[in-house]
Enzyme design. Sequence first.
Site, mmCIF file in Angstrom:
data_model
loop_
_atom_site.group_PDB
_atom_site.id
_atom_site.type_symbol
_atom_site.label_atom_id
_atom_site.label_comp_id
_atom_site.label_asym_id
_atom_site.label_seq_id
_atom_site.Cartn_x
_atom_site.Cartn_y
_atom_site.Cartn_z
ATOM 1 N N GLY A 143 0.823 -1.191 0.000
ATOM 2 C CA GLY A 143 0.000 0.000 0.000
ATOM 3 C C GLY A 143 0.863 1.249 0.000
ATOM 4 O O GLY A 143 2.045 1.220 0.349
ATOM 5 N N CYS A 144 0.258 2.383 -0.379
ATOM 6 C CA CYS A 144 1.024 3.630 -0.485
ATOM 7 C C CYS A 144 1.459 4.146 0.882
ATOM 8 O O CYS A 144 2.634 4.498 1.076
ATOM 9 C CB CYS A 144 0.213 4.678 -1.240
ATOM 10 S SG CYS A 144 -1.464 4.938 -0.614
ATOM 11 N N PHE A 145 0.547 4.193 1.849
ATOM 12 C CA PHE A 145 0.940 4.623 3.190
ATOM 13 C C PHE A 145 2.008 3.718 3.797
ATOM 14 O O PHE A 145 3.011 4.203 4.341
ATOM 15 C CB PHE A 145 -0.274 4.676 4.121
ATOM 16 C CG PHE A 145 -1.166 5.866 3.933
ATOM 17 C CD1 PHE A 145 -0.671 7.157 4.018
ATOM 18 C CD2 PHE A 145 -2.522 5.701 3.686
ATOM 19 C CE1 PHE A 145 -1.504 8.259 3.862
ATOM 20 C CE2 PHE A 145 -3.362 6.784 3.532
ATOM 21 C CZ PHE A 145 -2.858 8.072 3.617
ATOM 22 N N THR A 147 4.279 1.962 2.353
ATOM 23 C CA THR A 147 5.568 2.162 1.690
ATOM 24 C C THR A 147 6.336 3.306 2.334
ATOM 25 O O THR A 147 7.495 3.161 2.731
ATOM 26 C CB THR A 147 5.366 2.424 0.190
ATOM 27 O OG1 THR A 147 4.793 1.260 -0.429
ATOM 28 C CG2 THR A 147 6.695 2.734 -0.489
#
Length: 337
Positions: A143-145, A147
């Site tokens: 997920g982006c968060f 990462t």
Amino acid sequence: MIKVAIIGASGYTGGELVRLLLNHPNVEITEITSRKYDGIPIHKVHPHIRDSGLIFKDKKASKLNADIAFTATPHGASMHIVPELINEGMKVIDLSGDYRFKDTAVYEKWYDMEHISDLKAVYGLPEIYRKDIKNANLIANPGCFPTGAILATYPLIKEDLVERVIIDSKTGVSGAGISPTEATHYPTIADNVNPYKISSHRHMAEIQQELNGFKNVKVSFTPHLVPVIRGIQTTSHSILKDENIKSDDLKKLYEKTYKNEPFIKLLDNDETPHLSSVRGSNYAHIGGYEIDDTGRVIMLSAIDNLVKGASGQAIHNMNIMENFKEDEGLKYIGLNP
């Protein structure tokens, strides 16, 4: 040259996959799929992608002509598609949350749906799992968060320097996806910083899983929506176990950990990461290294949520799987201003 299919190519992450892969010298995009836009040229949905000749098709997995498939599909949809792709002999990089959790019960708790697939994936954070990624046929793209949060904190956890981490992240509106909602309506976003799911965001479980894989650490996470299009700015607060650790020690630790990483840029002590510095790129800028009088470490990271937080990282994973140069197709620096 490998053949690539992008399933669910009409969303932001699908569009980023196309944008980046069109410039990859070892890739031919053979299929882009969408049920909604079947038969529609890609530029009608992604107006910046022109003269590619790509047309959306509503096509079953068994009919795809590809060596690798990127599934840029919603959570819950990938688990129905991925097994068929694997059975057809394709390698798969899944950009949803369906295969990120080691324990499917955790997925079911946080995503509020039954998990029906028994396939196991490698968590696709190259800076940590490169060796496993190389030999995998199914990658769970992070997920982006997580990462931004994991990269900012991992060296501290790996060396067992902290036992408590509090993650505060600010994200651009594109993280909510291409479909407009009441929460992402311009008057709601503009001139505001909007915290949401302040103690119950599903990415907290993902961050906790990964950081706990190295040492026993407690993680808290709160996201905020800010009036920008791209990017995640993360501030990580950690309490040191050893009060003798100094800022210079932290800088040396991060340099040692990330010295060979092509997409990690460690900033000097007098610099802080900026979203505009990474916009459009697959780089993570990391800085901070400060310790206050209470023994709190402050680390900062900035990534583009659609690139390093999604599609660029997926391509990085593909490059590792296919033994390409890791930065192939990803040699873009950020767009500043």
